[in-house]
Design an enzyme around this catalytic site. Structure first.
Site, PDB file in Angstrom:
ATOM      1  CG  HIS A 158      -1.902   1.007   1.384  1.00 37.42           C
ATOM      2  ND1 HIS A 158      -1.625   2.297   1.771  1.00 37.42           N
ATOM      3  CD2 HIS A 158      -3.236   0.956   1.173  1.00 37.42           C
ATOM      4  CE1 HIS A 158      -2.756   3.001   1.789  1.00 37.42           C
ATOM      5  NE2 HIS A 158      -3.747   2.213   1.430  1.00 37.42           N
ATOM      6  CG  ASP A 196       0.571  -2.479   6.140  1.00 39.96           C
ATOM      7  OD1 ASP A 196      -0.393  -2.590   6.925  1.00 39.96           O
ATOM      8  OD2 ASP A 196       0.515  -1.832   5.079  1.00 39.96           O
ATOM      9  CD  GLN A 243      -7.056  -4.501   4.400  1.00 45.51           C
ATOM     10  OE1 GLN A 243      -8.025  -5.123   4.826  1.00 45.51           O
ATOM     11  NE2 GLN A 243      -7.156  -3.251   4.004  1.00 45.51           N
ATOM     12  CE  LYS A 266      -7.235  -0.021   6.393  1.00 43.78           C
ATOM     13  NZ  LYS A 266      -8.001   0.474   5.243  1.00 43.78           N
ATOM     14  CB  CYS A 284      -3.706   3.456  -1.623  1.00 37.96           C
ATOM     15  SG  CYS A 284      -4.962   4.700  -1.406  1.00 37.96           S
TER      16      CYS A 284
HETATM   17  N1  7TS Z   1      -1.776  -0.764   4.595  1.00 39.45           N
HETATM   18  C1  7TS Z   1      -2.724  -1.550   4.049  1.00 39.45           C
HETATM   19  C2  7TS Z   1      -2.404  -2.952   3.668  1.00 39.45           C
HETATM   20  C3  7TS Z   1      -4.006  -1.039   3.860  1.00 39.45           C
HETATM   21  O1  7TS Z   1      -4.946  -1.817   3.337  1.00 39.45           O
HETATM   22  C4  7TS Z   1      -4.274   0.310   4.229  1.00 39.45           C
HETATM   23  C5  7TS Z   1      -5.607   0.950   3.951  1.00 39.45           C
HETATM   24  C6  7TS Z   1      -3.265   1.058   4.834  1.00 39.45           C
HETATM   25  C7  7TS Z   1      -2.023   0.492   4.977  1.00 39.45           C
HETATM   26  C8  7TS Z   1      -3.499   2.438   5.343  1.00 39.45           C
HETATM   27  O2  7TS Z   1      -4.380   2.416   6.418  1.00 39.45           O
HETATM   28  P1  7TS Z   1      -4.897   3.760   7.084  1.00 39.45           P
HETATM   29  O3  7TS Z   1      -5.941   3.327   8.051  1.00 39.45           O
HETATM   30  O4  7TS Z   1      -3.732   4.409   7.750  1.00 39.45           O
HETATM   31  O5  7TS Z   1      -5.440   4.610   5.973  1.00 39.45           O
HETATM   32  N2  7TS Z   1      -6.303   0.389   2.854  1.00 39.45           N
HETATM   33  C9  7TS Z   1      -7.363   0.929   2.248  1.00 39.45           C
HETATM   34  C10 7TS Z   1      -8.055   0.285   1.221  1.00 39.45           C
HETATM   35  O6  7TS Z   1      -7.772  -0.828   0.802  1.00 39.45           O
HETATM   36  N3  7TS Z   1      -9.054   1.072   0.808  1.00 39.45           N
HETATM   37  O7  7TS Z   1      -9.040   2.190   1.524  1.00 39.45           O
HETATM   38  C11 7TS Z   1      -7.996   2.133   2.421  1.00 39.45           C
END
Ligand code: 7TS
Length: 424
Positions: free
Chosen positions: A141, A218, A221, A244, A382
């Site tokens: 990501h 990371d 997910q 999430k 992303c």
């Molecule tokens: N890493 C992964 C694997 C992610 O899926 C996401 C967000 C992030 C980092 C960043 O997370 P945040 O909470 O700091 O924004 N993924 C997604 C997505 O798949 N659609 O919207 C956000």
């Protein structure tokens, strides 16, 4: 799951609500938003990788905190401040148990996954010197790319990425070869949000540790969909986002091994992170306070605590098992649609189904599905380097959560089939 995926603690089994639709219906009642309609149709929410919906218990915990207990933490002698501090620190302990951290102080509250990675990049990363290498993968990501690009620009370090195969798996031989004499840090996604690939992170961490290189995982997910045991993985850092995991936005977690956190400089300065301050110089509070400058997101942390309770009560093994069944069924149904290609076909996948329809822009798929009340994400997720690997500008992506039903998968498949027929 094979042990290399780091999800060994959670064997795939049948979930209790698999054989009892009434139980799933009861669970759905916990989420008020699932009762609403969109464009006059019942909401089918399949964008859980972007953010999950919140159970009433999380909403109530935040509302109760503001209605009854609101005060700042770690500074007041009065009753409410002490109560708020205790509630805040209790969630730290709960999070530590949830991740199987050795100590609660290894849990740092952040704004989310992105914030946690930036913290490590700007704190741990400050020791990098020109020629040092940081290794990520091609399927990260942007949150696990840009912070490392920034620190590479600041320090003269070099950012490298381990390539993936056309099925969306990391080539472990290539990964091992890239772990060179100059590699100082590895940062890896556990479960790809764009492909659904579950990487064998335990094995990858082992390869890095053989060479004395620390690893950040990371878990944005993987924590909600597989569950993670940080001691079993032996990762040095792990990050995830509350939103999430059925919790609020604006809060996340950085887990770090105490021995590393203690040696790292602060990321941000301000109230709450100091021991003594003079105009000339200051000393820092111990971990974790050293990394939590300023008034934290107290209500959100309390909401996260309620989300952890909710997930714990259902059990991550049950959640993972149910989502596995949803994914298996959806894969089988969507694959039959003429012109549809799945993007990402790794042998270990979870929760995420990415696809393209020949000659149809993913945004058109998303827009038509939206009219049917079905929320999916369309775009690059992303993860532009991942899209570049597969030579697509974007994909349509359905991502599952604990409250999705087989009927919703049928509705997804019927709607996607409708789009395919509409444009042919
Ligand atoms: N890493 C992964 C694997 C992610 O899926 C996401 C967000 C992030 C980092 C960043 O997370 P945040 O909470 O700091 O924004 N993924 C997604 C997505 O798949 N659609 O919207 C956000």
């Amino acid at each position: 799951m094979s042990s290399g995926t780091g999800a060994a603690a959670i064997p795939i089994q049948r979930s209790p609500w698999d054989s009892d639709p009434a139980e799933l219906e009861r669970i759905r009642q916990d989420f008020p938003i699932l009762q609403r309609q969109v464009h006059g149709k019942p909401l089918v929410y399949l964008d859980n990788a972007a953010t999950t919906q919140k159970p009433q218990s999380v909403i109530d915990a935040i509302s109760r905190y503001y209605s009854l207990d609101n005060a700042n933490v770690h500074r007041g002698v009065h009753y409410l401040s002490q109560a708020a501090t205790e509630a805040y620190d209790t969630v730290r302990q709960k999070t530590g148990r949830f991740l199987n951290a050795r100590f609660p102080s290894e849990v740092i509250f952040t704004r989310g996954t992105t914030d946690g990675i930036n913290l490590v990049a700007q704190s741990y990363g400050r020791r990098l010197v020109p020629g040092d290498e940081i290794l990520i993968t091609e399927m990260e990501h942007h949150s696990n790319i840009i912070p490392w690009q920034l620190v590479a620009q600041q320090t003269g370090a070099v950012l490298r990425a381990a390539p993936m195969t056309d099925s969306g798996e990391i080539d472990l031989k290539e990964f091992e070869q890239l772990l060179g004499k100059q590699t100082r840090f590895v940062s890896l996604v556990h479960l790809s949000n764009a492909l659904g690939t579950v990487n064998p992170v335990k094995e990858m961490i082992g390869l890095a540790h053989e060479r004395g290189i620390p690893v950040l995982i990371d878990g944005a997910q993987s924590v909600p969909h597989l569950g993670v045991d940080v001691q079993d993985l032996d990762c040095d850092f792990l990050v995830f986002s509350g939103h999430k995991l059925y919790g609020p936005t604006g809060v996340g977690v950085l887990y770090g091994k105490e021995s590393l956190l203690e040696k790292m400089p602060p990321y941000q300065g301000g109230g709450g992170m100091i021991d003594t301050v003079s105009i000339e110089r200051s000393t820092w509070a111990p971990v974790p306070q050293k990394f939590e400058a300023g008034t934290p997101m107290i209500a959100e942390v309390i909401g996260l605590g309620a989300a952890l309770d909710y997930v714990h009560a259902l059990g991550l093994p049950s959640i993972a098992a149910w989502e596995h069944q949803l994914l298996t069924y959806a894969t089988q149904e969507l694959q039959q649609i003429p012109g549809l290609t799945l993007v990402g076909s790794a042998s270990e996948r979870a929760s995420v189904l990415s696809f393209v329809l020949e000659g149809i822009h993913p945004h058109d798929v998303g827009t038509v599905l939206d009219q049917a009340g079905i929320a999916i994400r369309a775009g690059h997720h992303c993860a532009q380097p991942t899209m570049q690997h597969f030579r697509v500008s974007g994909t349509a992506r359905a991502s599952f959560g604990l409250y999705n039903t087989m009927l919703e998968v049928d509705e997804l498949a019927a709607a996607v089939r409708g789009v395919a027929e509409m444009f042919i």
